[in-house]
Design a protein around this motif. Sequence first.
Motif, short mmCIF file in Angstrom:
data_model
loop_
_atom_site.label_atom_id
_atom_site.label_comp_id
_atom_site.label_asym_id
_atom_site.label_seq_id
_atom_site.Cartn_x
_atom_site.Cartn_y
_atom_site.Cartn_z
N LEU A 60 0.81 -1.22 0.00
CA LEU A 60 0.00 0.00 0.00
C LEU A 60 0.84 1.26 0.00
CD1 LEU A 60 -2.62 -1.04 2.67
CD2 LEU A 60 -2.87 -1.11 0.20
N HIS A 77 7.13 -0.88 -5.56
CA HIS A 77 5.68 -1.11 -5.61
C HIS A 77 5.31 -2.01 -6.78
CE1 HIS A 77 1.51 -0.32 -6.87
NE2 HIS A 77 1.31 -0.59 -5.60
N ILE A 90 1.32 -9.92 -6.06
CA ILE A 90 -0.10 -10.09 -5.68
C ILE A 90 -0.92 -10.43 -6.92
CG2 ILE A 90 -2.14 -8.87 -4.83
CD1 ILE A 90 -0.30 -7.30 -2.96
N PRO A 150 -14.74 -3.36 1.43
CA PRO A 150 -15.46 -2.89 0.25
C PRO A 150 -16.37 -3.95 -0.35
CG PRO A 150 -13.10 -3.10 -0.22
CD PRO A 150 -13.28 -3.32 1.24
N PRO A 208 -18.67 1.55 -2.48
CA PRO A 208 -18.28 1.19 -1.11
C PRO A 208 -17.15 2.06 -0.54
CG PRO A 208 -18.44 -0.77 -2.49
CD PRO A 208 -18.62 0.40 -3.41
N ARG A 257 -3.24 10.31 -1.06
CA ARG A 257 -1.97 10.57 -1.72
C ARG A 257 -1.33 11.75 -1.00
NH1 ARG A 257 -3.72 6.49 -3.75
NH2 ARG A 257 -3.72 5.93 -5.97
N LEU A 296 -8.89 11.07 -2.15
CA LEU A 296 -9.55 10.79 -3.43
C LEU A 296 -11.05 10.68 -3.19
CD1 LEU A 296 -7.17 7.94 -4.73
CD2 LEU A 296 -6.95 10.41 -5.08
N LEU A 347 -13.82 9.41 -4.46
CA LEU A 347 -14.22 8.49 -5.54
C LEU A 347 -15.72 8.61 -5.84
CD1 LEU A 347 -12.10 5.36 -4.48
CD2 LEU A 347 -11.50 7.15 -6.10
N ASN A 402 -7.45 4.09 -9.56
CA ASN A 402 -6.91 4.30 -10.90
C ASN A 402 -5.39 4.41 -10.76
OD1 ASN A 402 -6.96 5.15 -13.72
ND2 ASN A 402 -6.46 7.20 -12.95
N GLU A 442 -1.28 3.54 -10.75
CA GLU A 442 -0.34 2.58 -10.19
C GLU A 442 -0.91 1.80 -8.98
OE1 GLU A 442 2.55 1.74 -11.48
OE2 GLU A 442 3.06 0.43 -9.79
N HIS A 443 -1.62 2.51 -8.11
CA HIS A 443 -2.09 1.87 -6.87
C HIS A 443 -3.53 1.39 -6.96
CE1 HIS A 443 1.11 2.10 -3.83
NE2 HIS A 443 1.57 3.08 -4.60
N ARG A 444 -4.08 1.36 -8.16
CA ARG A 444 -5.49 0.94 -8.25
C ARG A 444 -5.64 -0.48 -7.73
NH1 ARG A 444 -8.82 0.76 -12.71
NH2 ARG A 444 -9.61 -1.23 -11.97
N CYS A 445 -6.86 -0.85 -7.40
CA CYS A 445 -7.16 -2.21 -6.95
C CYS A 445 -6.58 -3.16 -7.99
CB CYS A 445 -8.68 -2.35 -6.84
SG CYS A 445 -9.19 -3.85 -6.05
N PRO A 446 -5.65 -4.03 -7.59
CA PRO A 446 -4.86 -4.74 -8.60
C PRO A 446 -5.67 -5.76 -9.39
CG PRO A 446 -4.38 -5.58 -6.41
CD PRO A 446 -5.32 -4.44 -6.22
N ILE A 497 -17.40 -12.81 -5.88
CA ILE A 497 -17.83 -12.98 -4.48
C ILE A 497 -19.18 -12.26 -4.26
CG2 ILE A 497 -17.26 -12.47 -2.06
CD1 ILE A 497 -14.25 -12.53 -2.92
C1 HEM Z 1 -11.31 -9.80 -3.74
C2 HEM Z 1 -11.51 -8.54 -3.35
C3 HEM Z 1 -10.43 -7.47 -3.35
C4 HEM Z 1 -9.07 -7.59 -3.23
C5 HEM Z 1 -8.24 -8.85 -3.08
C6 HEM Z 1 -8.52 -6.24 -3.28
C7 HEM Z 1 -7.17 -5.92 -3.16
C8 HEM Z 1 -6.65 -4.65 -3.19
C9 HEM Z 1 -5.25 -4.31 -2.92
C10 HEM Z 1 -4.15 -5.32 -2.59
C11 HEM Z 1 -5.12 -2.97 -3.06
C12 HEM Z 1 -3.84 -2.14 -2.89
C13 HEM Z 1 -3.25 -1.82 -4.23
C14 HEM Z 1 -1.98 -1.02 -4.15
O1 HEM Z 1 -1.81 -0.16 -3.27
O2 HEM Z 1 -1.13 -1.21 -5.03
C15 HEM Z 1 -6.45 -2.44 -3.39
C16 HEM Z 1 -6.71 -1.12 -3.61
C17 HEM Z 1 -7.97 -0.62 -3.79
N1 HEM Z 1 -9.14 -1.34 -3.92
FE1 HEM Z 1 -9.33 -3.33 -3.79
N2 HEM Z 1 -9.56 -5.34 -3.43
C18 HEM Z 1 -10.74 -6.04 -3.49
C19 HEM Z 1 -12.00 -5.53 -3.63
C20 HEM Z 1 -12.29 -4.20 -3.82
C21 HEM Z 1 -13.62 -3.64 -3.97
C22 HEM Z 1 -14.92 -4.43 -3.94
C23 HEM Z 1 -13.47 -2.29 -4.12
C24 HEM Z 1 -14.53 -1.23 -4.30
C25 HEM Z 1 -15.62 -1.42 -5.04
C26 HEM Z 1 -12.06 -2.00 -4.08
C27 HEM Z 1 -11.52 -0.73 -4.23
C28 HEM Z 1 -10.18 -0.44 -4.09
C29 HEM Z 1 -9.66 0.92 -4.07
C30 HEM Z 1 -10.47 2.20 -4.21
C31 HEM Z 1 -8.27 0.80 -3.87
C32 HEM Z 1 -7.28 1.96 -3.71
C33 HEM Z 1 -6.86 2.45 -5.06
C34 HEM Z 1 -5.91 3.61 -5.00
O3 HEM Z 1 -5.09 3.78 -4.07
O4 HEM Z 1 -5.97 4.37 -5.98
N3 HEM Z 1 -11.37 -3.17 -3.89
N4 HEM Z 1 -7.35 -3.48 -3.45
#
Ligand code: HEM
Length: 432
Positions: free
Chosen positions: A120, A127, A134, A270, A312, A319, A340, A342, A369, A371-375, A385
């Motif tokens: 994170l 990163h 992951i 989330p 969620p 940031r 952010l 969102l 969105n 580099e750090h978006r949800c991977p 799920i």
């Molecule tokens: C199986 C379910 C999920 C897993 C394993 C997961 C995993 C992750 C991980 C590991 C990160 C950190 C990424 C990084 O910093 O490089 C992340 C970031 C994020 N995730 Fe997920 N996530 C899941 C579900 C969700 C859901 C359901 C949402 C919202 C609808 C969500 C929204 C986000 C957001 C907003 C970030 C931050 C993005 C940013 O910093 O710009 N995630 N997620």
Amino acid sequence: MNEPSGHLPTASPAAAVPPPAVPPPAGCPAHETAVRLGGLEYQQTPAELYRELRRRYGAVAPVLLDGDVPAWLVLGYPEVSYVTAHDDLFARDSRRWNQWEAIPVDWPLMPFVGYQPSVLFTEGAEHQLRASVITEALEVVDQFELAQWCRRIAGLLINAFAGSGQAELMSAYAHALPMRAAVQMCGMPARGTDTEELVRDLRISLDAGEGDDPVAAYVRVQERIRRLVKEKRAVPGADVTSRMLSHPAGLSDEEIVQDLISVIAAAQQPTANWIGNTLRLLLTDDRFALNVSGGRLSVGQALNEVLWLDTPTQNFIGRWAVRDTTLAGRRIRAGDCVVLGLAAANTDPQIWPEGHVGAENAAHLSFGNGEHRCPYPAPMLADVIARTAVETLLERLPDVVLAVEPAELAWRPSVWMRGLTALPVRFTPVMQ
Ligand code: HEM
């Protein structure tokens, strides 16, 4: 002001030690008229507050976090896209915050901003490496198998209340299911004393209730995940943990512990609120008739509509500006915190000039969105799920209805997560 519940908590308050302080910006004039985030009005109808903030301040608003700590809330879709796409300018390592001097160690948002050496907060090449480990470990998760696990977990959870004809779905179902699914993906059985303890401690550390000790719970979570990593080192399996351990990047066990906790925590809140918000939409909106014969819009459409309208992770912190810059005409100083927005970005009138918000596509910013978006492929796994959770509930309890008036449903008092405090329902009891 707001409870410390939100997405991606990273550290217990005690575990997060603020880094050496940089002097805070002296009397930023923009923050003299800043808005305090939080308050009941905000929790129940945030869309109105975002509209008002946009009217008053434009795309970037000066806001005050808990304890009147200044930050910027980015409300515009192009601006959130810009911030997240420019990680050289707006980066993730919170140690550059210019407000640390003003932040007490037990600050409620510490679990989300206290630096931890996990995916994170890492940046640049490190990163990319951590995120690729992951991504590659999640990529191998078989989506059909995951759906099957989720159906099984859903069945067990529903069995526990099906005979009673009533349930409170947030605690008995929406929060419980993704936690168990995530734990199982990582190589622990979905049930068993050990898993039950981990699930309970994760819940307490992510979302402490009265009388809970989140710090002690977080320490136990770390211990359990350390044990899991050790077990998988000795006897690998077909699971995310084992794949992270055998990845050629050769991350240390401690790095993998940190990142596994991030993955499980990121999956939990989330996804739970995505399930809850979708069930709420299905149970309260006539466009989504609940029985299959009367159904006009599908579960898939409801899941997507929630991501546009009731996402969620409504605000994500955040940031930190790498150097002095400007954003939407605002002067941002090096070390300023940028939140952010969102949910606000998804409903930005600039992308919805006709006033109608929401589309069938996935161009929302709900998964972040850049580099750090949800991977990748986490959003797809989350979809499996959430979809399986909603569909299984509707199949098992076809006449489920709300047990209260829709207006009585309360949103959690959190600026960060958009989710219900409770979702009471009733249905014809099902005998097993
Ligand atoms: C199986 C379910 C999920 C897993 C394993 C997961 C995993 C992750 C991980 C590991 C990160 C950190 C990424 C990084 O910093 O490089 C992340 C970031 C994020 N995730 Fe997920 N996530 C899941 C579900 C969700 C859901 C359901 C949402 C919202 C609808 C969500 C929204 C986000 C957001 C907003 C970030 C931050 C993005 C940013 O910093 O710009 N995630 N997620």
